[in-house]
Design a protein around this motif. Sequence first.
Motif, PDB file in Angstrom:
ATOM      1  N   HIS A  50      18.070  12.913  -2.090  1.00  0.00           N
ATOM      2  CA  HIS A  50      19.387  12.272  -2.078  1.00  0.00           C
ATOM      3  C   HIS A  50      19.352  11.013  -1.210  1.00  0.00           C
ATOM      4  CE1 HIS A  50      23.712  11.915  -2.381  1.00  0.00           C
ATOM      5  NE2 HIS A  50      23.789  11.840  -1.054  1.00  0.00           N
ATOM      6  N   THR A  51      18.753  11.113  -0.051  1.00  0.00           N
ATOM      7  CA  THR A  51      18.636   9.954   0.835  1.00  0.00           C
ATOM      8  C   THR A  51      17.778   8.873   0.199  1.00  0.00           C
ATOM      9  OG1 THR A  51      18.882  11.386   2.762  1.00  0.00           O
ATOM     10  CG2 THR A  51      17.949   9.209   3.151  1.00  0.00           C
ATOM     11  N   MET A  52      16.707   9.267  -0.471  1.00  0.00           N
ATOM     12  CA  MET A  52      15.858   8.282  -1.126  1.00  0.00           C
ATOM     13  C   MET A  52      16.628   7.535  -2.213  1.00  0.00           C
ATOM     14  SD  MET A  52      12.071   8.566  -2.786  1.00  0.00           S
ATOM     15  CE  MET A  52      12.521   9.403  -4.282  1.00  0.00           C
ATOM     16  N   PHE A  53      17.451   8.235  -2.983  1.00  0.00           N
ATOM     17  CA  PHE A  53      18.265   7.560  -3.998  1.00  0.00           C
ATOM     18  C   PHE A  53      19.243   6.582  -3.362  1.00  0.00           C
ATOM     19  CE2 PHE A  53      17.472  11.291  -7.029  1.00  0.00           C
ATOM     20  CZ  PHE A  53      16.424  10.626  -7.641  1.00  0.00           C
TER      21      PHE A  53
ATOM     22  N   ALA B  53      20.700   0.939  -2.388  1.00  0.00           N
ATOM     23  CA  ALA B  53      21.026  -0.122  -1.437  1.00  0.00           C
ATOM     24  C   ALA B  53      19.894  -1.137  -1.301  1.00  0.00           C
ATOM     25  CB  ALA B  53      21.327   0.484  -0.068  1.00  0.00           C
ATOM     26  N   ALA B  54      18.778  -0.886  -1.991  1.00  0.00           N
ATOM     27  CA  ALA B  54      17.574  -1.713  -1.854  1.00  0.00           C
ATOM     28  C   ALA B  54      17.183  -1.838  -0.386  1.00  0.00           C
ATOM     29  CB  ALA B  54      17.750  -3.082  -2.505  1.00  0.00           C
TER      30      ALA B  54
ATOM     31  N   GLY C  35       0.790  -1.226   0.000  1.00  0.00           N
ATOM     32  CA  GLY C  35       0.000   0.000   0.000  1.00  0.00           C
ATOM     33  C   GLY C  35       0.820   1.272   0.000  1.00  0.00           C
ATOM     34  N   ARG C  36       2.115   1.138  -0.131  1.00  0.00           N
ATOM     35  CA  ARG C  36       3.005   2.301  -0.216  1.00  0.00           C
ATOM     36  C   ARG C  36       4.260   1.868  -0.963  1.00  0.00           C
ATOM     37  NH1 ARG C  36       6.028   0.095   3.438  1.00  0.00           N
ATOM     38  NH2 ARG C  36       5.660  -0.133   5.618  1.00  0.00           N
ATOM     39  N   PRO C  37       4.986   2.809  -1.543  1.00  0.00           N
ATOM     40  CA  PRO C  37       6.215   2.439  -2.260  1.00  0.00           C
ATOM     41  C   PRO C  37       7.268   1.906  -1.297  1.00  0.00           C
ATOM     42  CG  PRO C  37       5.586   4.721  -2.731  1.00  0.00           C
ATOM     43  CD  PRO C  37       4.704   4.243  -1.634  1.00  0.00           C
ATOM     44  N   PRO C  38       8.161   1.058  -1.782  1.00  0.00           N
ATOM     45  CA  PRO C  38       9.193   0.506  -0.900  1.00  0.00           C
ATOM     46  C   PRO C  38      10.237   1.533  -0.469  1.00  0.00           C
ATOM     47  CG  PRO C  38       9.520  -0.262  -3.146  1.00  0.00           C
ATOM     48  CD  PRO C  38       8.240   0.508  -3.120  1.00  0.00           C
ATOM     49  N   PHE C  39      10.404   2.567  -1.248  1.00  0.00           N
ATOM     50  CA  PHE C  39      11.431   3.562  -0.940  1.00  0.00           C
ATOM     51  C   PHE C  39      10.780   4.936  -0.822  1.00  0.00           C
ATOM     52  CE2 PHE C  39      13.126   0.312  -3.818  1.00  0.00           C
ATOM     53  CZ  PHE C  39      13.975  -0.331  -2.939  1.00  0.00           C
ATOM     54  N   GLN C  40      10.833   5.484   0.372  1.00  0.00           N
ATOM     55  CA  GLN C  40      10.277   6.813   0.608  1.00  0.00           C
ATOM     56  C   GLN C  40      11.172   7.557   1.581  1.00  0.00           C
ATOM     57  OE1 GLN C  40       6.332   5.631   2.090  1.00  0.00           O
ATOM     58  NE2 GLN C  40       5.499   6.918   0.471  1.00  0.00           N
ATOM     59  N   HIS C  41      11.419   8.803   1.262  1.00  0.00           N
ATOM     60  CA  HIS C  41      12.158   9.681   2.166  1.00  0.00           C
ATOM     61  C   HIS C  41      11.953  11.106   1.677  1.00  0.00           C
ATOM     62  CE1 HIS C  41      15.349  11.434   4.587  1.00  0.00           C
ATOM     63  NE2 HIS C  41      15.277  10.333   5.315  1.00  0.00           N
ATOM     64  N   PRO C  42      11.761  12.047   2.587  1.00  0.00           N
ATOM     65  CA  PRO C  42      11.547  13.433   2.149  1.00  0.00           C
ATOM     66  C   PRO C  42      12.756  14.038   1.440  1.00  0.00           C
ATOM     67  CG  PRO C  42      11.581  13.306   4.556  1.00  0.00           C
ATOM     68  CD  PRO C  42      11.642  11.914   4.037  1.00  0.00           C
TER      69      PRO C  42
END
Length: 96
Positions: A23-26, A31-32, A13-20
């Motif tokens: 750069h941190t999200m990338f 790193a999966a 119900g949400r994406p596996p990678f989230q960060h505001p």
Amino acid sequence: WALVVSLYLMVVGRPPFQHPNQHTMFKLISAAAYPPPDKLTGGCKGLLGVMLLADPPKRATVKAILAHHWLLCDADDLSSPKRTRGHPASPKEERR
């Protein structure tokens, strides 16, 4: 990669990678590093785990994904109505 991200989004119900911070999200994506979904079956978690690997050669192949036991469930189980709390399995049962 897009397939597993879509699958994760559908079942969690949400994406596996989230960060505001972009750069941190990338970094998380590279790193999966994703939060382990706790409300999924072991089979579903296992499939996500073999697909969401940072190293592409280590990821499951399409052939392995299609042969995964989580995808090979009994189709009869999917088509037969199941009773869930408060919901009748069929309109016939609703009239009882």
